[in-house]
Design a protein around this motif. Structure first.
Motif, PDB file in Angstrom:
ATOM      1  N   HIS A  69      43.780  36.854  27.182  1.00 43.25           N
ATOM      2  CA  HIS A  69      44.154  37.714  28.311  1.00 43.25           C
ATOM      3  C   HIS A  69      43.312  38.984  28.435  1.00 43.25           C
ATOM      4  CE1 HIS A  69      48.073  35.470  28.546  1.00 43.25           C
ATOM      5  NE2 HIS A  69      47.787  35.616  29.811  1.00 43.25           N
ATOM      6  N   GLY A  70      42.603  39.376  27.396  1.00 41.85           N
ATOM      7  CA  GLY A  70      41.847  40.634  27.425  1.00 41.85           C
ATOM      8  C   GLY A  70      40.827  40.734  28.551  1.00 41.85           C
ATOM      9  N   ILE A  71      40.075  39.675  28.774  1.00 46.52           N
ATOM     10  CA  ILE A  71      39.029  39.719  29.802  1.00 46.52           C
ATOM     11  C   ILE A  71      39.636  39.798  31.208  1.00 46.52           C
ATOM     12  CG2 ILE A  71      37.038  38.528  30.803  1.00 46.52           C
ATOM     13  CD1 ILE A  71      36.526  37.419  27.915  1.00 46.52           C
ATOM     14  N   PRO A  72      40.557  38.897  31.575  1.00 53.12           N
ATOM     15  CA  PRO A  72      41.110  39.016  32.933  1.00 53.12           C
ATOM     16  C   PRO A  72      41.929  40.296  33.143  1.00 53.12           C
ATOM     17  CG  PRO A  72      42.206  37.250  31.736  1.00 53.12           C
ATOM     18  CD  PRO A  72      41.037  37.682  30.909  1.00 53.12           C
ATOM     19  N   LEU A  73      42.560  40.813  32.099  1.00 48.94           N
ATOM     20  CA  LEU A  73      43.277  42.084  32.248  1.00 48.94           C
ATOM     21  C   LEU A  73      42.305  43.230  32.497  1.00 48.94           C
ATOM     22  CD1 LEU A  73      46.091  41.778  29.555  1.00 48.94           C
ATOM     23  CD2 LEU A  73      46.387  41.870  32.042  1.00 48.94           C
ATOM     24  N   SER A  74      41.131  43.182  31.862  1.00 48.93           N
ATOM     25  CA  SER A  74      40.102  44.198  32.120  1.00 48.93           C
ATOM     26  C   SER A  74      39.592  44.093  33.556  1.00 48.93           C
ATOM     27  CB  SER A  74      38.932  44.025  31.146  1.00 48.93           C
ATOM     28  OG  SER A  74      39.364  44.221  29.825  1.00 48.93           O
ATOM     29  N   ILE A  75      39.392  42.878  34.011  1.00 47.42           N
ATOM     30  CA  ILE A  75      38.950  42.655  35.396  1.00 47.42           C
ATOM     31  C   ILE A  75      40.016  43.154  36.365  1.00 47.42           C
ATOM     32  CG2 ILE A  75      38.527  40.832  37.105  1.00 47.42           C
ATOM     33  CD1 ILE A  75      37.097  39.286  34.836  1.00 47.42           C
ATOM     34  N   LEU A  76      41.262  42.875  36.062  1.00 46.54           N
ATOM     35  CA  LEU A  76      42.376  43.326  36.896  1.00 46.54           C
ATOM     36  C   LEU A  76      42.424  44.856  36.951  1.00 46.54           C
ATOM     37  CD1 LEU A  76      44.630  41.882  38.478  1.00 46.54           C
ATOM     38  CD2 LEU A  76      46.053  42.084  36.461  1.00 46.54           C
ATOM     39  N   GLY A  77      42.230  45.491  35.815  1.00 45.89           N
ATOM     40  CA  GLY A  77      42.195  46.957  35.771  1.00 45.89           C
ATOM     41  C   GLY A  77      41.076  47.522  36.622  1.00 45.89           C
ATOM     42  N   TYR A  78      39.923  46.887  36.558  1.00 52.29           N
ATOM     43  CA  TYR A  78      38.790  47.303  37.380  1.00 52.29           C
ATOM     44  C   TYR A  78      39.145  47.162  38.865  1.00 52.29           C
ATOM     45  CZ  TYR A  78      33.995  47.621  39.108  1.00 52.29           C
ATOM     46  OH  TYR A  78      32.854  47.992  39.788  1.00 52.29           O
ATOM     47  N   MET A  87      38.260  41.582  42.584  1.00 52.31           N
ATOM     48  CA  MET A  87      38.555  41.488  41.155  1.00 52.31           C
ATOM     49  C   MET A  87      40.053  41.381  40.896  1.00 52.31           C
ATOM     50  SD  MET A  87      35.799  41.222  39.402  1.00 52.31           S
ATOM     51  CE  MET A  87      35.055  40.271  40.716  1.00 52.31           C
ATOM     52  N   LEU A  88      40.876  41.924  41.793  1.00 51.93           N
ATOM     53  CA  LEU A  88      42.329  41.717  41.682  1.00 51.93           C
ATOM     54  C   LEU A  88      42.639  40.223  41.772  1.00 51.93           C
ATOM     55  CD1 LEU A  88      43.707  44.563  43.988  1.00 51.93           C
ATOM     56  CD2 LEU A  88      43.872  44.432  41.494  1.00 51.93           C
TER      57      LEU A  88
END
Length: 141
Positions: A69-78, A87-88
């Motif tokens: 989940h780390g990568i998509p959560l970072s993308i979501l934050g961006y 990116m959402l």
């Protein structure tokens, strides 16, 4: 192979994954984003399975990188920061994919092979029925 989660903790992790999946899809729907985009991207993380062609260790690394989940959560934050609304969409679709996999019992992989994950041996019941699970703790349910 190292150990894996069994019993009630396994059921709780899979129930949690179901709730995250529902939340990700609901959030995606609330954005009014394209369902065509969703359909096109939902299986993209599974391209990481090709890493297993280079062996189980490489496969575990590539699969886990795409299913953590780390990568998509970072993308979501961006995306939430306002830098890129697309990116959402990408983050939510990716989280939905990971959550679906975890819901059905396909967890993060061990370097022992594709079937061995933190949620158990994927397809273990079918395997246990075809040969004895005595002496193999990976096949015991």
């Amino acid at each position: 192979m190292q150990g894996f989660v069994t019993g009630t903790p396994n059921l709780l992790l899979r129930a949690e994954a179901t709730l995250v999946l529902v939340g990700a899809v609901a959030a995606y729907a609330s954005l009014g984003s394209s369902w065509t985009l969703f359909a096109l991207l939902i299986l993209i993380p599974d391209v990481s399975i090709l890493g297993f062609l280079a062996g189980p260790r490489v496969g575990a690394v590539t699969y886990n990188a795409a299913h953590w989940h780390g990568i998509p959560l970072s993308i979501l934050g961006y995306g939430f920061s306002g830098h890129s609304p697309i990116m959402l969409d990408v983050g939510l679709i990716w989280i939905a994919h990971i959550s679906f996999d975890r819901m059905i019992g396909a967890g993060l992989k061990y370097p022992d092979g594709f079937r061995f994950s933190h949620l158990g041996v994927y397809g273990a019941k079918k395997l246990a029925n075809s040969r004895s699970s005595v002496g193999n703790p990976c096949l015991r349910q």
